[in-house]
Scaffold this active site. Structure first.
Site, PDB file in Angstrom:
ATOM      1  N   ARG A 125       6.145  -2.125  -4.449  1.00  0.00           N
ATOM      2  CA  ARG A 125       4.683  -2.283  -4.486  1.00  0.00           C
ATOM      3  C   ARG A 125       4.109  -1.472  -3.329  1.00  0.00           C
ATOM      4  O   ARG A 125       4.384  -1.774  -2.170  1.00  0.00           O
ATOM      5  CB  ARG A 125       4.345  -3.774  -4.359  1.00  0.00           C
ATOM      6  CG  ARG A 125       2.861  -4.095  -4.398  1.00  0.00           C
ATOM      7  CD  ARG A 125       2.647  -5.606  -4.252  1.00  0.00           C
ATOM      8  NE  ARG A 125       1.245  -5.943  -4.250  1.00  0.00           N
ATOM      9  CZ  ARG A 125       0.465  -5.912  -3.178  1.00  0.00           C
ATOM     10  NH1 ARG A 125       0.962  -5.576  -2.010  1.00  0.00           N
ATOM     11  NH2 ARG A 125      -0.818  -6.225  -3.274  1.00  0.00           N
ATOM     12  N   LYS A 130       3.100  -2.455   6.084  1.00  0.00           N
ATOM     13  CA  LYS A 130       3.108  -3.808   6.653  1.00  0.00           C
ATOM     14  C   LYS A 130       3.322  -3.806   8.154  1.00  0.00           C
ATOM     15  O   LYS A 130       3.846  -2.854   8.733  1.00  0.00           O
ATOM     16  CB  LYS A 130       4.158  -4.653   5.923  1.00  0.00           C
ATOM     17  CG  LYS A 130       3.635  -5.014   4.523  1.00  0.00           C
ATOM     18  CD  LYS A 130       4.249  -6.225   3.911  1.00  0.00           C
ATOM     19  CE  LYS A 130       3.451  -6.574   2.648  1.00  0.00           C
ATOM     20  NZ  LYS A 130       4.138  -7.525   1.790  1.00  0.00           N
TER      21      LYS A 130
END
Ligand code: 8Y7
Length: 282
Positions: free
Chosen positions: A262, A228
């Protein structure tokens, strides 16, 4: 907290941390877009290969997404999303034992995926679209309720919180009450603070530092930190160069109570979590 989560025909055992592998069946996801997509369609052979390699690397859940939530990503029609996701769920559910999660906010995608063998509904909009709560309840599947401030296109325009942890906890209190009213049993709910969804880099890091507070909601916590952009605020690296940072963040999240991570990079994360597991039992 109950360590066994019923996921349709399968059961998710959370007596140890688990890995959710990301399978994007989109042409445009921010770090792995297009790999499983060919001639405007889901490439089911490539998908199955990728899924099998994630499972042998240690994935406990496979998360299928047909809509990119990257700001600026092209909007996908419901028919297009249905077509992508259902093709993928159908291709995998009959061939793979692993729990299949569906990353969608659309009630029809939730219902149809359930009938094809999905076990978990992962909604980045936290089941706030009209009909989503009812769809989740009717399927009887496990659900992951994620927090997002705003909508994907505008969520990174000045996200604002009083206190990021308190505000997100209040959001979950409200969503858990709504899920309860809709008839979704508490023993099949997961929560996710939604790293990167309407949060500045500083807010994301504060949330991770204080992740243990999310444990007080009494339901298992899932997190997505893989590749991210919060990593970029510390390290100037492209998404494909964020592996080591991602593994570090996943391990820190598990240390702070997350039960499911995840990730794009299953094998590397599995090694790190095996070390975490050993230390935590020593
Ligand atoms: C998350 C997610 C994405 C996350 C959950 C990306 C679908 C963006 N992120 N679902 N989805 N949690 N539950 O970077 O953090 O993978 S998409």
């Amino acid at each position: 907290m109950c360590p066994l989560i019923p996921c349709g025909q399968r059961v998710l055992d959370l007596s140890q941390p688990r890995i959710m592998g990301i399978l994007n069946v989109t042409p445009d996801s921010f770090s792995d877009g297009g790999e499983l997509f060919r001639d405007q369609q889901v490439d089911t052979d490539a998908l199955l290969k990728r899924a099998e390699s994630m499972v042998s690397a240690g994935a406990d859940i496979l998360d299928i997404g047909g809509e990119s939530t990257r700001p600026g990503a092209r909007k996908v029609s419901e028919t297009e999303e249905l077509d992508r996701v259902l093709t993928a769920v159908e291709a995998l559910a009959s061939r793979i034992e692993t729990i299949i999660s569906v990353d969608s906010s659309s009630p029809s995608v939730m219902r149809e995926s359930a009938s094809l063998g999905a076990g978990l509904l992962n909604d980045v909009r936290g089941f706030r679209r009209p009909g989503a709560l009812q769809a989740a309840a009717e399927t009887g599947l496990a659900v992951c309720v994620m927090h997002m401030q705003g909508e994907p296109d505008t969520m990174q325009n000045q996200p604002t919180y009083g206190d990021v942890v308190d505000d997100i906890s209040a959001f979950f209190t409200e969503r858990l009450a709504e899920l309860d009213t809709a008839g979704v049993a508490r023993d099949r709910i997961l929560i996710d603070p939604g790293f990167g969804f309407g949060k500045t880099a500083e807010q994301n890091f504060e949330l991770l530092a204080k992740l243990e507070a999310m444990g007080s909601m009494g339901v298992p916590v899932l997190v997505g930190l893989s590749r991210k952009s919060m990593i970029r605020s510390v390290l100037d690296r492209a998404p494909s160069e964020r592996l080591f940072a991602s593994v570090a963040l996943a391990t820190m999240a598990v240390e702070r109570g997350a039960r499911i991570v995840r990730v794009h990079d299953v094998a590397e994360t599995a090694d790190a979590l095996a070390m975490w597991q050993k230390v935590s039992q020593s």
